[in-house]
Design a protein around this motif. Sequence first.
Motif, PDB file in Angstrom:
ATOM      1  N   LEU A  45      -6.627  -1.593  17.998  1.00 14.58           N
ATOM      2  CA  LEU A  45      -5.162  -1.602  17.967  1.00 14.58           C
ATOM      3  C   LEU A  45      -4.655  -2.675  17.001  1.00 14.58           C
ATOM      4  O   LEU A  45      -3.792  -2.405  16.155  1.00 14.58           O
ATOM      5  N   ARG A  49      -2.566  -2.422  13.547  1.00  7.77           N
ATOM      6  CA  ARG A  49      -1.291  -3.128  13.354  1.00  7.77           C
ATOM      7  C   ARG A  49      -1.321  -3.923  12.031  1.00  7.77           C
ATOM      8  O   ARG A  49      -0.346  -3.914  11.273  1.00  7.77           O
ATOM      9  N   THR A  66       5.434   2.795  18.766  1.00  3.23           N
ATOM     10  CA  THR A  66       6.256   3.570  19.702  1.00  3.23           C
ATOM     11  C   THR A  66       5.706   4.996  19.771  1.00  3.23           C
ATOM     12  O   THR A  66       4.714   5.326  19.119  1.00  3.23           O
ATOM     13  N   SER A 206       3.584   9.394  17.447  1.00  6.24           N
ATOM     14  CA  SER A 206       3.177   8.086  16.949  1.00  6.24           C
ATOM     15  C   SER A 206       4.228   7.558  15.991  1.00  6.24           C
ATOM     16  O   SER A 206       4.474   8.156  14.945  1.00  6.24           O
ATOM     17  N   GLN A 226       3.939  -4.674  27.252  1.00  6.03           N
ATOM     18  CA  GLN A 226       3.083  -4.503  26.067  1.00  6.03           C
ATOM     19  C   GLN A 226       3.928  -4.594  24.787  1.00  6.03           C
ATOM     20  O   GLN A 226       5.154  -4.617  24.846  1.00  6.03           O
ATOM     21  N   GLU A 227       3.251  -4.610  23.666  1.00  6.47           N
ATOM     22  CA  GLU A 227       3.924  -4.726  22.369  1.00  6.47           C
ATOM     23  C   GLU A 227       4.882  -5.923  22.354  1.00  6.47           C
ATOM     24  O   GLU A 227       6.047  -5.821  21.970  1.00  6.47           O
ATOM     25  N   ARG A 231       8.008  -3.004  24.112  1.00  4.31           N
ATOM     26  CA  ARG A 231       7.783  -1.589  24.398  1.00  4.31           C
ATOM     27  C   ARG A 231       6.674  -1.499  25.439  1.00  4.31           C
ATOM     28  O   ARG A 231       5.493  -1.491  25.092  1.00  4.31           O
ATOM     29  N   THR A 235      -0.499   1.039  25.400  1.00  6.05           N
ATOM     30  CA  THR A 235      -0.375   1.454  24.002  1.00  6.05           C
ATOM     31  C   THR A 235      -1.399   2.544  23.682  1.00  6.05           C
ATOM     32  O   THR A 235      -2.554   2.459  24.083  1.00  6.05           O
ATOM     33  N   ALA A 240      -1.931   4.784  17.239  1.00  2.50           N
ATOM     34  CA  ALA A 240      -1.708   3.663  16.322  1.00  2.50           C
ATOM     35  C   ALA A 240      -2.690   3.730  15.148  1.00  2.50           C
ATOM     36  O   ALA A 240      -2.317   3.521  13.989  1.00  2.50           O
TER      37      ALA A 240
END
Lengths: 375, 348
Positions: A45, A49, A66, A206, A226-227, A231, A235, A240
């Motif tokens: 993840l 990112r 999101t 996504s 989370q996030e 959000r 996740t 992602a």
Amino acid sequence: MIYLDHAATTPMRPGVWEAMAPLAAERFGNPSGVHEVSRRAKDALEEARERVAARLGVAPSEIVFTSGGTESDNLAIKGAALAGGSRRGVVTVATEHEAVLATVDFLERLGHPVTRVPVDGDGLVDRDALLGSIDDDTAVVSVMAVNNETGVVQDVAVLARAVAAERPGVLFHTDAIQAHSPRDLLTDHVHLMSLSAHKFGGPKGSGVLVVRDGVRLEPVIHGGGQEAGRRSGTTDVAAAVGFATALDLAAEDHSRLATTVGGIRDDFEKIVADAVPGLVVNGGDAPRSPQHSNFRIPGVRNESLLIRLDRAGVAASAGSACQSGAPSVSHVLTAMGLSRDEVRESVRFSFGWTTTQDEAAEAASVLIEAVEALR
Amino acid sequence: MRVLVAMSGGVDSSVAAALMTEGGHEVVGVTLKLWSGPDGEMPTAGCCTLSDSEDARRVAATLGIPYYVLDYTEEFRGGVVDRFVTDYASGRTPNPCIECNRTVKFDRLLSRLPEFDCDILVTGHHARVVDAGGTWELRRGTDRAKDQSYVLSMLGQRELAVTRFPVGEMTKTDVRRIAADLGLRTADKPESMDICFVGQGDYRGFLRRTAPDAFVPGPIVDTTGEVVGSHQGVADFTIGQRRGLGVAVGDPRYVVDIDPDRATVVIGPRRHLKVGSIHLRDVTFTADPVEGGVSVQYRAHGEVVPGVLAGSTVVFEERQEGIAPGQTVAFYADDRVLGGGVIASTER
């Protein structure tokens, strides 16, 4: 089937699904846990990112994953309007996507002051009209970069700079879901930007909201935090990774999309316009995305035309569709001053990473034949 | 043949489409989107949820045929809903489903057959089209209890020549069995009895919301003209109505006349409901015009009564009750539909 509806969604680029698959089964962990299984998911993840952040030229902490563009728009606008303290107002544009307009309608029902700034006949919003709609109550201004129906490009950089100069403290959000080069839009004056993976060869479900550091945002989905608290909800690591992979591939393919696909679009428009008297390109005098073509064929109802095209193996759209599948009356074209009948004579062809010159030429001749049959 | 099937999302039109595909025809399914939202408003999100069209779409997918939703909301509002409202406001008793057949469904879809490169239109009505040596006959459906030929009585040779009702040959039980055998999701779907745009039952509430101007208070009078009560609008009443008059008189009283111009409702004893003859508008014939003795049906699932047709007037052999302006009348010879019309006025 010749697929000319890339603005609705695109097929996944080769490699995206393959990159996602291990996250579903082998590295299935909940990224928020303490153990090895979780860590492996968390690594994936955070790597995704970082890749997204690098592509967009922002910090990894500024990327919020999101469930898609609609959620990103909701989070940006509701989040800003609800976190703004005394600033509660929203200023947006009449031709925004429903994800923005319906969000704004909702806030208006809750008592937030809301302004929807009109556009001119080319679909462009006037800078001074936008500035004039902002007042001391305004929390956020939302202007989409590329219109999903017409491809008309608003000058987000100029508008955002003007808002920052005249109204410091007001957040600027852009729905960049249809933009083919979102990185270029992320100037210092753009605080929030919505993206959706399936518009550039990634998976559906996504999305990303870019939230620049220091921006205060009230979450709209509450839960486990989370996030970075923006959000909640476990996740979707596969989504992602799919986003990051597709964004990389799209960025590498960017110049081809801008020039080659743009050329295909131009040729298509020219062939059709030469053969169909009276054709009017909607937004034709405004700067447009190279991937969109929206035009009106007087005397031909779009519903009939789209069905005929489908029967002949060409997938196009009326710009926006009802859940039922029947074309709805476009609020975008209506805002540009088209009459109800003119709106119903308008169709959208959108070109993407799979589109070839041959396909577009074939589609043009199918279209011309269909118009002749219907006229 | 290439066949356009009007699919409502119900079991009958699902099976009609299935029978056509099984018969080796090339089939295109369509659903007419006629109405959106209980008050006619477009939902704010610009989307139209239509669970019936979803059923039709799924059935089309099961059958492997292309499927489209056609937007007729404007035509429906103008041709059917506005007329429904006007009719009630004028003291008439309309049948919007027939009006829809007349002004939206058949006309519009038949005119679009070339657009779809289709030869015929198929619907799920329980009725039959029979080739009688150069003339197309419209006949009752085999399942008399489900027969819908009455609501199709406005069809003429032009329409009948290119329209088929494949489930008209079978009973409803057979239809459901075929649907179940084919695994169609609509096999057990209950029949819709409501007027689609009114929703569940209460058409008066709909009228009040849609046409508040039609609710002009006025007097209720008896057959001698004496005022015996008051009402909140003639649209609350239909000829033959007994309940809700708010008038206490000894013998049962019925609405026997409605005068919208004077906003007056006339009540009287049951014998005043007897109608000896009716005058029709919009008279049509399935084939050549007929005159003389015919069997007359004036309710969707009503019985037939003998009458004599002369021009646009029908004289009943025996006087009838339960007849009001606005209702559709169909003429029959046995199970063959001869034609029909709409009641413009009645005479005792």
